[in-house]
Scaffold this motif. Structure first.
Motif, mmCIF file in Angstrom:
data_model
loop_
_atom_site.group_PDB
_atom_site.id
_atom_site.type_symbol
_atom_site.label_atom_id
_atom_site.label_comp_id
_atom_site.label_asym_id
_atom_site.label_seq_id
_atom_site.Cartn_x
_atom_site.Cartn_y
_atom_site.Cartn_z
ATOM 1 N N LEU A 115 -4.286 2.274 -7.411
ATOM 2 C CA LEU A 115 -4.503 2.881 -6.947
ATOM 3 C C LEU A 115 -3.916 4.424 -8.373
ATOM 4 N N ALA A 116 -4.961 3.905 -9.210
ATOM 5 C CA ALA A 116 -4.598 5.062 -10.656
ATOM 6 C C ALA A 116 -4.914 6.261 -10.476
ATOM 7 N N PRO A 117 -4.911 7.843 -10.271
ATOM 8 C CA PRO A 117 -5.164 9.050 -9.929
ATOM 9 C C PRO A 117 -6.593 9.306 -10.732
ATOM 10 N N TRP A 118 -7.166 8.467 -10.135
ATOM 11 C CA TRP A 118 -9.050 8.946 -10.944
ATOM 12 C C TRP A 118 -9.113 10.044 -10.274
ATOM 13 N N SER A 119 -8.866 10.794 -9.017
ATOM 14 C CA SER A 119 -9.222 11.775 -8.589
ATOM 15 C C SER A 119 -8.727 12.695 -8.908
ATOM 16 N N LYS A 120 -7.107 12.654 -9.787
ATOM 17 C CA LYS A 120 -6.746 13.829 -9.985
ATOM 18 C C LYS A 120 -6.984 13.815 -11.275
ATOM 19 N N VAL A 121 -7.502 15.657 -11.321
ATOM 20 C CA VAL A 121 -8.197 15.892 -12.422
ATOM 21 C C VAL A 121 -6.863 17.147 -12.958
ATOM 22 N N PRO A 122 -7.579 17.653 -14.232
ATOM 23 C CA PRO A 122 -6.898 18.674 -15.020
ATOM 24 C C PRO A 122 -7.201 19.689 -14.377
ATOM 25 N N GLY A 170 0.210 6.770 -2.433
ATOM 26 C CA GLY A 170 1.722 6.855 -3.124
ATOM 27 C C GLY A 170 2.065 5.672 -3.289
ATOM 28 N N LEU A 171 2.861 5.740 -1.802
ATOM 29 C CA LEU A 171 3.908 4.326 -2.706
ATOM 30 C C LEU A 171 2.705 2.581 -2.819
ATOM 31 N N ALA A 172 2.115 2.842 -2.582
ATOM 32 C CA ALA A 172 1.271 2.085 -3.144
ATOM 33 C C ALA A 172 1.006 2.096 -5.167
ATOM 34 N N TYR A 173 0.393 2.624 -4.976
ATOM 35 C CA TYR A 173 0.801 3.280 -6.740
ATOM 36 C C TYR A 173 2.755 2.959 -7.026
ATOM 37 N N LEU A 174 3.487 3.124 -6.942
ATOM 38 C CA LEU A 174 4.798 3.590 -6.803
ATOM 39 C C LEU A 174 5.196 1.314 -7.163
ATOM 40 N N HIS A 175 4.424 0.672 -5.982
ATOM 41 C CA HIS A 175 4.934 -1.151 -6.096
ATOM 42 C C HIS A 175 4.251 -1.624 -6.382
ATOM 43 N N GLU A 176 2.578 -0.910 -6.794
ATOM 44 C CA GLU A 176 1.658 -2.407 -7.587
ATOM 45 C C GLU A 176 0.268 -1.804 -8.831
ATOM 46 N N ALA A 177 0.930 -0.502 -9.096
ATOM 47 C CA ALA A 177 -0.027 -0.290 -9.973
ATOM 48 C C ALA A 177 0.924 0.658 -10.928
ATOM 49 N N CYS A 178 0.762 1.544 -12.114
ATOM 50 C CA CYS A 178 0.986 2.423 -12.839
ATOM 51 C C CYS A 178 2.172 1.675 -13.111
ATOM 52 N N LEU A 179 3.458 2.058 -12.375
ATOM 53 C CA LEU A 179 4.728 0.449 -12.879
ATOM 54 C C LEU A 179 4.556 0.131 -11.229
ATOM 55 N N GLU A 180 4.404 -1.091 -11.467
ATOM 56 C CA GLU A 180 3.984 -1.438 -10.031
ATOM 57 C C GLU A 180 6.130 -2.204 -9.841
ATOM 58 N N TRP A 181 7.317 -1.698 -10.731
ATOM 59 C CA TRP A 181 8.643 -2.149 -10.602
ATOM 60 C C TRP A 181 9.150 -1.187 -9.775
ATOM 61 N N VAL A 182 9.091 0.334 -9.811
ATOM 62 C CA VAL A 182 9.992 1.263 -8.880
ATOM 63 C C VAL A 182 9.419 1.201 -7.409
ATOM 64 N N LEU A 183 11.124 1.745 -6.964
ATOM 65 C CA LEU A 183 11.048 1.315 -5.102
ATOM 66 C C LEU A 183 11.162 2.872 -4.835
ATOM 67 N N HIS A 184 11.149 2.917 -3.607
ATOM 68 C CA HIS A 184 11.624 4.750 -3.486
ATOM 69 C C HIS A 184 12.809 4.305 -2.552
#
Length: 822
Positions: free
Chosen positions: A815-822, A622-636
């Motif tokens: 870390l794009a959420p490939w396994s998150k399916v509808p 989850g944190l790697a997605y925030l930092h480096e994937a779809c939105l690489e500019w989000v800090l928690h």
């Protein structure tokens, strides 16, 4: 005069025909209708599993649909009548005419869809327990049924024949027809086809295999397939498979997803979650068209698919990988200042579109032949083990590219460069482009509505009377309205901007929130700027409802959460369902986590060591997605056990983005300035105290502290365990590091002895070392979150980092959420 005005005001409502309601919750009778303006105008199957009615598919856009009504993530649509022609949210109706025709009308004007049926006897429309919407006569003769025209989903006992097909949706939020199709081809084989804007190709079963080598047969021409209630699928071409949870009980659906993979899902009624129990493609990169032209697909089982441009190319649309890549620089045919070079990409294959194959060829021969051809875009140079020599596959188009360490081919891309410029190196890394998920891709329908005519004298009198009555009412309450306006806080334009960013969420009223929480009576958590309550939404989903207080800080937190989470989508991040902004009330509605926070479970015996390791991995994803994937500019900025929530499977979800901050998008600088210190004492990185630049490494530090707390059972201060046993002083990281230096069997001294159950010593040692490295005081000594995830999942590649190859140094994890399916 007052009586006359009142009469004319209420007369139109008395004269207007009332909308007929279904005679039973599952049945619509002839002459009745369902209105898009009445949310309760739905048909419910007798078992309560399915619902049918108008489903929102966009801004003021609705489709006639059937959906599962018990999914925790919201309605799961299984059928649509007008997926490519949504209707207006005003005056649109589904009408069952007495003559037997079912008609969908847009805004009371244009018929968009109909069953084109007729009957001399009484008709009715019924939603069955199977999810089948059936139009029958009084003698049970079927005039029409939804099972005969599936969209992207096949339900149990729904026949799939030569006359039907499944077509994927365009995206997770765009339900219109996509590019992937399941059908019986001319060889009687059940086939998956990519039908893109420019090209089409079959990708399942594997096109390079003979039909019988793929386990299929062409001899049965009946072209029929069915999924039974136990989860077994059988087709006339000899295709058979069963769900992983084979047996009667769960609700199931077979869906052709937006990524071109056919998946079988099972619904757990206890949690309302869908689980994949079979899928056609274990490797998504084998699906054609996912990455578009001049692009390479790569995939790792522990991360997700990513698309990368071949050398010399750039992504056409960073919000949609399927559009492919285009040349960064182009030259005219008669340009004398250009030269041709070839840039290579190893471990790559491109399927199809060879205009010629040169066998037993040298690399230089391939380059010469491709340079001389005007249609050559590049070539694949590959060793043929059966013949013992290299073959050259000259490509007219670079499509269906795939990169994997198991592939032995090398792609050579033909590029024209300026003679005066520096010549590109022969071997180049592919150009990676991260998805930009913040775009607003709204498609407007080109549809014109007729204006109502109103020239007759009677309507004129009605409107005049209504206007007089309205003026009279305004005059009567003018003083009260003025005083009320003066006392109200004026709307903040910035606030409206944030709400526009959150239009994908459902907007609730305060009354709905009060009813859902039973007057905010069941408190389940409390944060710095508000209280969290348990609530049940009108669609029966259990939700966590966060009611923010009225301070300015709470207002800022509300805007941060709406703006930040509205752009995030990952299975290890909490999902926001909606919000309420009414008057002084600011409320967030999110998914409810059955097992609460990590802080509540640290002392529970339900968290064995395997679960704790999985929680550490989930947090890292989850944190790697925030930092480096779809939105690489989000800090928690506030990672702590209270903000790590656990679902029914103890899967970790990072929550509470009230203190998050967006990094500067434009440049390469990763640091950011803050107006005040953020976070929680004990989990805050040293940068906050020493007024150093703030980067994503502050979250890495907090992550390391949380992991050490999980492993050791000690508080972040390190002086005492959470069980109350005093020992030593200093920080938790110092305490663990001291144990590692002074004790030979330090793992036993570090791991919480109060927790029962065995653990994998090698895995635990790696986890502790990674956490200690995350807790380094020097931020440059801490790894990135994607590197943390890599070290946890592939420890053998990280124990001796100096021995890694150069290619491993550049390895990243998507870390794009490939396994998150509808």
């Amino acid at each position: 005069m007052d009586f006359l005005i009142s009469f004319f005001l209420i007369f139109p409502f008395l004269a207007a025909p009332s909308s007929s309601r279904p005679s039973t919750p599952s049945t619509l009778s002839g002459g009745s209708s369902l209105s898009v303006e009445c949310p309760n105008d739905t048909l419910i199957s007798p078992n309560g599993v399915f619902a049918a009615g108008f489903h929102p598919v966009g801004d003021n856009a609705f489709s006639l649909a059937i959906w599962f009504a018990r999914s925790s993530s919201g309605p799961t649509v299984v059928w649509m009548a007008n997926r490519d022609q949504p209707v207006n949210g005003k005056r649109s109706k589904l009408s069952l005419l007495k003559l037997g025709n079912l008609v969908l009308t847009d805004a009371g004007q244009s018929p968009i869809w109909s069953t084109a049926t007729a009957s001399a006897s009484v008709v009715q429309l019924t939603l069955h327990n199977t999810g089948n919407l059936v139009l029958t006569t009084s003698d049970s003769h079927i005039l029409w049924q939804s099972f005969d025209s599936p969209t992207n989903t096949l339900l149990p006992n729904q026949l799939f024949t030569r006359f039907t097909n499944l077509v994927s949706s365009r995206s997770q939020t765009n339900h219109s027809s996509g590019f992937y199709k399941l059908f019986f081809d001319n060889n009687n084989v059940l086939t998956l086809l990519y039908n893109g804007p420019e090209v089409s190709s079959i990708y399942w079963p594997d096109p390079w295999l003979m039909i019988w080598d793929a386990g299929r047969t062409t001899y049965n021409s009946s072209k029929i397939a069915v999924l039974d209630s136990a989860g077994h699928f059988i087709s006339s071409d000899n295709l058979q498979f069963s769900s992983a949870d084979f047996g009667l009980g769960p609700q199931r659906r077979l869906t052709l997803d937006v990524d071109g993979s056919l998946r079988l899902y099972s619904l757990d009624f206890r949690t309302g979650n869908w689980t994949v129990t079979w899928q056609s493609q274990s490797d998504p990169c084998r699906v054609h068209g996912l990455c578009g032209s001049n692009s390479i697909c790569s995939y790792a089982y522990d991360s997700a698919r990513r698309c990368s441009c071949v050398p010399g190319y750039k992504m056409k649309n960073i919000s949609d990988w399927s559009n492919g890549c285009e040349l960064e620089h182009s030259f005219s045919e008669d340009d004398d200042h250009k030269t041709t070079i070839f840039a290579s990409v190893s471990y790559t294959e491109f399927y199809g579109y060879e205009y010629s194959v040169f066998q037993n060829s040298t690399l230089e021969d391939c380059k010469v032949k491709c340079s001389e051809s005007s249609i050559c875009e590049g070539f694949l140079f590959k060793f043929d083990e059966s013949s013992g020599y290299y073959n050259c596959y000259a490509k007219s188009q670079l499509l269906n590219g795939k990169q994997s360490p198991n592939l032995r081919g090398t792609l050579y891309v033909k590029l024209n460069v300026s003679r005066e410029s520096d010549v590109l190196p022969l071997s180049m890394p592919v150009k990676e482009t991260k998805l930009n998920c913040t775009g607003n891709n709204i498609r407007r329908l080109d549809r014109v509505y007729r204006t109502r005519s109103g020239n007759n004298f009677f309507k004129f009198l009605v409107w005049v009377a209504a206007a007089i009555g309205l003026v009279e009412m305004l005059c009567s309450f003018s003083v009260v309205s003025f005083l009320f306006w003066k006392t109200r806080k004026q709307p903040d334009p910035a606030m409206e901007g944030y709400f526009l960013a959150a239009t994908a969420f459902k907007k609730f009223t305060y009354a709905e929130m009060k009813k859902a929480t039973r007057g905010f009576s069941e408190e389940i958590g409390r944060g710095g700027h508000g209280v969290v309550y348990r609530g049940v939404l009108p669609d029966h989903r259990v939700a966590a409802i966060k009611r923010l207080d009225k301070s300015n800080e709470a207002e800022a937190e509300f805007l941060a959460e709406i703006n930040t989470i509205g752009r995030l989508n990952h299975m290890n991040l909490i999902e926001i369902w909606g919000y309420c902004s009414q008057g002084k009330h600011r409320i967030l509605v999110s998914e409810f986590m059955e097992h609460g926070s990590l802080a509540e479970n640290l002392q529970s015996n339900t968290l064995d060591w395997e679960k704790r390791f999985n929680i550490a991995v989930g947090m890292a994803k989850g944190l790697a997605y925030l930092h480096e994937a779809c939105l690489e500019w989000v800090l928690h900025c506030d990672v702590k056990p209270q903000n790590i929530l656990l679902d029914t499977n103890y899967e970790a979800k990072v929550a509470d983005f009230g203190l998050s901050k967006l990094l500067y998008r434009g440049g390469g600088c990763r640091s950011i300035s803050f107006s005040k210190i953020r976070g929680t004492r004990g989990y805050m990185a040293p940068e906050w105290a020493f007024n150093l630049p703030i980067t994503s490494k502050v979250d890495v530090y907090s992550y390391g502290i949380v992991v050490l707390e999980m492993v050791t059972g000690r508080s972040p201060g390190g002086g005492a365990s959470v069980n109350g046993n005093e020992e030593g002083g200093g920080s938790l990281v110092d305490w663990v590091r001291k144990k590692m230096q002074e004790e030979a069997s330090w793992i036993e001294g570090v791991v919480d002895a109060g927790k029962s159950g065995g653990y994998d010593a090698a895995k635990m040692e790696n986890l502790i070392k990674v956490a200690v490295q995350c807790g380094e005081e020097d931020r440059d000594a801490r790894p990135t979150m994607s590197k943390v995830l890599q070290m946890l999942l592939h420890p053998q590649e990280e124990i001796h980092p100096k021995k890694r190859s150069s290619t491993m140094d550049n390895k990243t994890i998507n870390l794009a959420p490939w396994s998150k399916v509808p």
